[in-house]
Design an enzyme around this catalytic site. Structure first.
Site, PDB file in Angstrom:
ATOM      1  N   GLU A  48       1.563   7.712  10.686  1.00 58.83           N
ATOM      2  CA  GLU A  48       1.715   8.836   9.752  1.00 58.83           C
ATOM      3  C   GLU A  48       1.333  10.112  10.475  1.00 58.83           C
ATOM      4  OE1 GLU A  48      -0.414   8.741   6.063  1.00 58.83           O
ATOM      5  OE2 GLU A  48       0.174   6.668   5.669  1.00 58.83           O
ATOM      6  N   ASP A  59      -7.334  15.195  -0.062  1.00 52.02           N
ATOM      7  CA  ASP A  59      -8.059  14.986   1.184  1.00 52.02           C
ATOM      8  C   ASP A  59      -9.498  15.456   1.137  1.00 52.02           C
ATOM      9  OD1 ASP A  59      -6.180  13.752   3.054  1.00 52.02           O
ATOM     10  OD2 ASP A  59      -4.974  15.528   2.642  1.00 52.02           O
ATOM     11  N   TYR A 171       1.867   2.362  -0.934  1.00 53.09           N
ATOM     12  CA  TYR A 171       0.557   2.862  -0.506  1.00 53.09           C
ATOM     13  C   TYR A 171      -0.424   2.620  -1.654  1.00 53.09           C
ATOM     14  CZ  TYR A 171      -2.527   6.217   1.973  1.00 53.09           C
ATOM     15  OH  TYR A 171      -3.546   6.826   2.667  1.00 53.09           O
TER      16      TYR A 171
END
Ligand SMILES: Cc1ncc(COP(=O)(O)O)c(C=O)c1O
Lengths: 258, 384
Positions: A48, A59, A171
């Protein structure tokens, strides 16, 4: 049609192995591209590439810092893609960024640029199923794999729809929270991996909160493998260079192969 | 045209939506359902009305400004949200959301704040409802709004510095969303404006429409109908949405006053951040730019999606005012009417002071969204 990422991950799985997908921030340091290549050689099944965004809400501090540093160095999505286009990485790649980066360039143009740069997949954590149509249409047209997220909070009825729409892999978000290394693997990681594995044949990788080789092994008892981000990006931030980062990826590979 | 409900997925025309991580989608869907039920439940409505009356001090008065009217040559009316408990319109939304959160069984509120007004309002509601409260505030804003930081702590809230990015409101929103992702099961995100993912833009507007509904009745009594112009300052756009909601179906000209350094509509570039698609200040690659304004509460690079729709459809206009014009307006209202406005609200005054020639003899309703106590230190530094 099965794309390059899904093909690579399925091949690993049918060999009885577990998949390793490291995340690296694009444009972080002058040697980021060499680092990507070294990581490919160290045993990544796919990679990625993070395209930095100013407001990365999924994040934690490590990837935020990497984003900021990369942006300060003048990184743009186009520069990252141009660099990838001219490189021979050797494993399939997905770009991970946020919706506005793709939207600003235009869904179609962004997906076409990915394709032209040899990037097989796209990951946009702030595009849920409800908002996915424009993006997935453009991605399908450009033959780009659309990785979709399943979260510990996703109710059962959503999981088949998420898996159905996913390309490359599903994911599975390992915990309630943002990216970052944690001392222990959350119980939710195994749980969500199991719930998604139960409803799809597609590869299921757990990411967010997988920060050590031991945690990757632990979660791969249920999942098909792991996405490892902050631990690797921290090494990049520490200036470990291509070899230093590859060493860590190698450790994950060895642990998963044992 | 009226300000209608958005589509089931939260669209106002091309704008809005639910652009949040999968982890939060179930919470947004749950909130949408809970709000729909509560908003049509007479018990919830009367509980909220009771609080607004006995705790927040509603209805807020309509003040006709004889001196300022004479100075500007138009008939100036102020909707006095500055007289609410905690000093701004923010309390309307916060009481609604806290009551809803309680009903949903949540035990903690998390909020972002810029000027600190929304943070103080949230901390106030948390104290009243005996809930835990965490408020994120940019490091830069903590410095320029010290008094409000102290107020929040006094009210029992934890104030956490948002140290990422520009360290202002947009980063406080990022941090509050990150917190919410981690604590979504027992925490309600008490968002402070008509922004974010669906159902927030709609829900927050509905909680503020009391401003417009009251003003409509008050104008009916005073003017025999709607005013010619309705103006409000616009950060995310909650006070504007609340007052516009009462007049969107009339002939009134609706005006949103944006800070020139944070004019998302003025630049008219669509983008996606903080959960919705709307106009957004950004560079050519989609990186969000930092807004710059004299008022911390308007220091936001985006605007609520319904405003983008009102602008695109031509129902409302959005006009920039400069910091210098705001400083003038702050003094103008203080001097002529004995009312010290919040710097945010002074943007609305500044716009009519500038545009007065276009509206001579017309009636102009200004939403005075907050009082200026929190800003006097800053103004003292600027003026002395
Ligand atoms: C008094 C006052 N008015 C306006 C605003 C801006 O918010 P909105 O645009 O949502 O009304 C703020 C925000 O802090 C405020 O304190």
């Amino acid at each position: 049609m099965t794309g390059a990422i899904e093909t690579a991950l399925r091949a690993r799985r049918s060999d009885g192995g577990k998949c390793l997908v490291p995340y690296l921030t694009g444009g972080l340091g002058d040697d980021w591209l060499e680092t990507v290549m070294a990581v490919a050689d160290a045993g990544a099944d796919a990679i990625e590439i993070g395209v930095p965004f100013s407001d990365p809400v999924m994040d934690g501090p490590t990837i935020q810092a990497a984003n900021d540093r990369s942006l300060e160095a003048g990184t743009t999505p186009q520069r990252i893609l141009d660099a990838l286009r001219d490189a021979d990485i050797g494993v399939p790649m997905a770009v991970m960024t946020y919706a506005n980066v793709a939207y600003r360039m235009g869904w179609e143009r962004f997906m076409n640029e990915l394709r032209a740069s040899g990037v097989s997949g796209c990951i946009l954590p702030d595009i849920p199923l409800e908002e996915a149509d424009e993006w997935t249409q453009a991605a399908d047209d450009a033959v780009v794999e659309t990785v979709m997220f399943a979260a510990p909070t996703s109710p059962d009825e959503r999981l088949p729809r998420i898996a159905e729409r996913a390309g490359g892999f599903v994911y599975a978000v390992g915990l309630l929270g943002i990216t970052g290394v944690r001392a222990d693997l959350a119980a939710s990681a195994l749980e969500i991996a199991g719930r998604v594995k139960a409803i799809t044949e597609k590869p299921v990788l757990v990411g967010v909160g997988v920060g050590t080789p031991a945690q990757a092994v632990e979660v791969s008892a249920v999942a098909d493998g792991a996405v490892v981000g902050s631990a690797i990006v921290q090494r990049m931030l520490d200036g470990a260079g291509p070899e230093g980062v590859a060493e860590l990826v190698h450790d994950f590979r060895v642990a998963l192969d044992a | 045209m009226t300000m209608t409900d958005p589509t089931a997925t939260g669209r106002f025309g091309d704008f809005g939506g639910m652009y949040v991580p999968e982890t939060l989608i179930p919470a947004c869907i749950e909130l949408d359902k809970a709000f729909r039920e509560a908003w049509t439940d007479p018990t919830f409505r009367s509980e909220l009305d009771h609080l607004l009356t006995t705790y927040a001090g509603r209805p807020s008065p309509l003040t006709e400004c004889a001196n300022l009217s004479e100075e500007l040559g138009c008939r100036i009316l102020l909707k006095r949200e500055d007289l609410n408990h905690t000093g701004s319109h923010k309390i309307n939304n916060v009481l609604g959301q806290a009551l809803l959160a309680k009903r949903m069984g949540k035990t903690r509120l998390v909020a972002e704040t810029g000027a600190g007004q929304h943070g103080v309002a949230t901390a106030t509601a948390a104290a009243l409802f005996d809930m835990e409260c965490v408020v994120y505030m940019g490091t830069v804003d903590i410095e320029r709004q010290k008094l409000n930081v102290f107020r929040m702590k006094l009210l029992g809230s934890e104030v956490v510095a948002a140290e990422s990015g520009s360290q202002t409101l947009k980063d406080a929103v990022n941090e509050a969303m990150r917190y919410w992702v981690s604590a979504v099961q027992d925490t309600h995100y008490c968002l402070g404006s008509v922004m974010g993912p669906h159902p927030y833009p709609w829900m927050v507007r509905e909680f503020h429409r009391v401003i417009g509904d009251e003003a409509r009745e008050q104008c009916q009594a005073l003017l025999g109908g709607a005013p010619d112009v309705v103006v409000a300052c616009v950060g995310g756009g909650s006070n504007a949405a609340g007052i516009f909601a009462g007049f969107a179906d009339t002939d009134a000209v609706l005006v949103g006053a944006e800070p020139a350094g944070g004019a998302a509509v003025g630049r008219a570039v669509p983008g996606i951040v903080h959960g919705s698609k709307s106009y957004l200040m950004q560079d050519e690659w989609g990186q969000v730019l930092e807004a710059e304004s004299i008022s911390a509460g308007l220091d936001y690079p985006g605007i609520g999606p319904e405003h983008a729709h009102l602008a695109a459809s031509g129902r409302a206009r959005y006009e920039p005012v400069s910091d210098a014009e705001v400083v003038e307006a702050f003094q103008l209202l203080s001097r002529t009417e004995g009312i010290i406005p919040a710097l945010e609200s002074a943007h609305a005054i500044a716009w009519i002071a500038k545009a007065k020639d276009e509206f001579q003899g017309k009636s102009v309703l200004i939403n005075l969204s907050g009082r200026g106590d929190k800003d006097v230190n800053q103004m003292m530094d600027i003026l002395q």
